[in-house]
Design a protein around this motif. Structure first.
Motif: not given
Length: 519
Positions: A381-388, A334-339, A328-332
């Motif tokens: 690449e950096a975005i994918d690394r952060h999300l993982k 991710r949304m904050t990061f994408h925004k 649940e925290k991950a979903a939030g």
């Protein structure tokens, strides 16, 4: 039995009546006598007594009032006194400071109930019931601060620690406090969490995690994150043996030299691990595809997360690595990061100032040519690394806690340190020290520490009753601070009456079990 009733007239004025209840033998039922004693001043909220009447019924200008009334705040004293007794603070102060304790507790009353500087306290003392029973001038406060020397404080800490020695876990952290004085030797220039340019002193705070009560504080010279230095500072005070400490520390304490020092000193610890560490990277990579399994689900403080624990070796010592993933925290996150990615992208494309330059440099590739102008690309690449690696994950290591539920529980309870530092600076007037000598500085910090004990107890009671969802600490203290007591000095024996309480005041009185004459 006497009580007071407020009645609002058609004109809007509020009159106060004294009601004496009794059993009417003739009518065989309860009855009462009611007498108007005055009205409420709209500007001040104080009781204005009626002027005495002459024998013919007219108002007499020559006769002196038969009664003299005093209106004082009683709620602040009632709540602070309850907290000081329940925690054992009052008992310890009376033993260590047999002469000064009323002065100390009077200052604590002000610091807990008012967010103004201590130098402005004299007027507040005059309008509230206090331990001292009289006003405390600023000059006397300065004398009090200078009298609370380090030796006397250590005696208090020894007694206070002995009273709390049955507790199991302790948390420690460091904060900086700014000072207006450059004449104090221990006040140095340096980095401040509050971005304050003033010189500062650093404090190490030790708090019992279960009761969330502060145990002791230690002033530090400079910004220390080295465990050996912390251990040395603690042992120099001869208050707590380092091996008695089961310390919970934040990510900023995690580096190899500190882990080695903790094992060498035989201290029990639990430390958060930053994502840049090899331990965190390996643990996340190992459990990325298997962590979200029903067998790994645990519940900690009403929050469901996935957890896995493995035993590793650190220089031939046992090290339990606890891996947590909160979907649940991950979903939030991710949304904050994408925004934020989209927001910064628009700023770059339109040539606007960027809110976070470090974020821009890490997650965007910006090029500019004379012909095509600015060209902005996402650093995928950096975005994918952060999300993982970062989103939803948390890594905790310990040398003694094997269970993942227990480890996360005690670590999250460590938040009491951060809350205490926040209270210390924002609720208890210590964002900047307004003293100009080392003796006064030590005494001032000590008063803050004592006030923090009271504040922590009140906060814990509010949290246990789930009041923190609807009320802040300041709202509760402001509301109970409005509880007034009227003293009639015209009686043979001074008579105290508490003015009519509000619904919230009644609830506060019930929650904290405040006794007569407060209720």
């Amino acid at each position: 039995m006497s009580s007071q009733v407020r009645v609002k007239s058609k004109s809007g004025r509020i009159y106060v009546y004294e009601v004496d209840s009794f059993w009417n033998k003739e009518k065989k039922k309860p009855d009462s006598h009611r007498r108007c004693i005055g009205h409420i001043d709209e500007a001040t909220g104080d009781l204005v007594p009626n002027r005495p009447k002459a024998k013919n019924g007219s108002v007499s200008k020559s006769e002196k009032p038969s009664s003299v009334f005093s209106v004082e705040g009683i709620g602040n004293y009632a709540l602070i006194d309850k907290a000081a007794k329940e925690t054992g603070l009052l008992e310890c102060l009376k033993e260590c400071f047999p002469v000064e304790w009323p002065y100390i507790m009077t200052c604590c009353q002000y610091l807990c109930g008012c967010d103004q500087p201590l130098c402005h306290a004299e007027g507040w003392f005059a309008h509230n019931v206090c331990y001292l029973g009289s006003s405390l001038p600023s000059a006397h406060i300065s004398e009090l601060l200078s009298s609370l020397g380090p030796d006397r404080q250590r005696e208090f800490f020894r007694l206070w620690i002995r009273q709390n020695q049955a507790k199991e876990y302790f948390a420690l952290d460091i904060t900086s406090v700014s000072s207006y004085s450059e004449l104090i030797g221990s006040v140095k220039s340096g980095y401040s969490h509050d971005q304050d340019p003033l010189p500062q002193i650093n404090l190490l705070m030790i708090i019992d995690e279960k009761s969330q009560l502060p145990i002791c504080f230690l002033p530090l010279a400079g910004k220390i994150k080295d465990v050996k230095a912390l251990k040395s500072t603690i042992e120099d005070q001869q208050l707590i043996e380092s091996r008695q400490l089961s310390v919970m520390m934040d990510k900023e304490f995690f580096f190899e030299a500190n882990l080695d020092a903790l094992y060498e000193s035989k201290m029990r610890f639990a430390i958060g691990v930053p994502f840049s560490s090899g331990i965190a990277k390996e643990a996340i990579e190992k459990h990325r595809d298997s962590i979200e399994n029903h067998q790994n689900m645990i519940t900690v403080m009403d929050c469901e997360v996935y957890a896995a624990t493995e035993l590793q070796k650190w220089n031939n010592h046992r090290l339990y690595v606890h891996v947590y993933f909160d979907s649940e925290k991950a979903a939030g996150e991710r949304m904050t990061f994408h925004k934020k990615l989209c927001r910064v992208y628009e700023q770059l494309v339109h040539g606007e100032p960027v809110e976070d330059e470090q974020f821009r440099d890490e997650y965007f590739i910006v090029t500019q040519t004379p012909v095509r102008g600015i060209k902005v690309k996402y650093n995928e690449e950096a975005i994918d690394r952060h999300l993982k690696r970062n989103v939803g994950w948390f890594i905790l290591v310990s040398n003694f806690i094997k269970d993942s539920v227990e480890a996360l529980t005690v670590y999250r309870e460590k938040d009491s340190v951060e809350k205490s530092f926040d209270d210390l600076k924002n609720q208890l007037d210590m964002k900047k020290l307004r003293v100009h000598s080392k003796q006064a500085m030590n005494g001032r910090i000590f008063l803050q520490f004592l006030s923090l004990i009271v504040t922590a107890w009140i906060r814990r009671k509010l949290s246990e009753a789930k009041w923190t969802e609807g009320y802040s600490y300041s709202q509760i203290m402001d509301e109970i601070g409005e509880l007034k007591q009227v003293t009639d000095f015209g009686k043979r024996k001074n008579k105290n009456l508490v003015l009519t309480t509000t619904k919230l005041q009644d609830q506060i009185i019930e929650l904290f079990e405040l006794s007569e004459p407060y209720a």
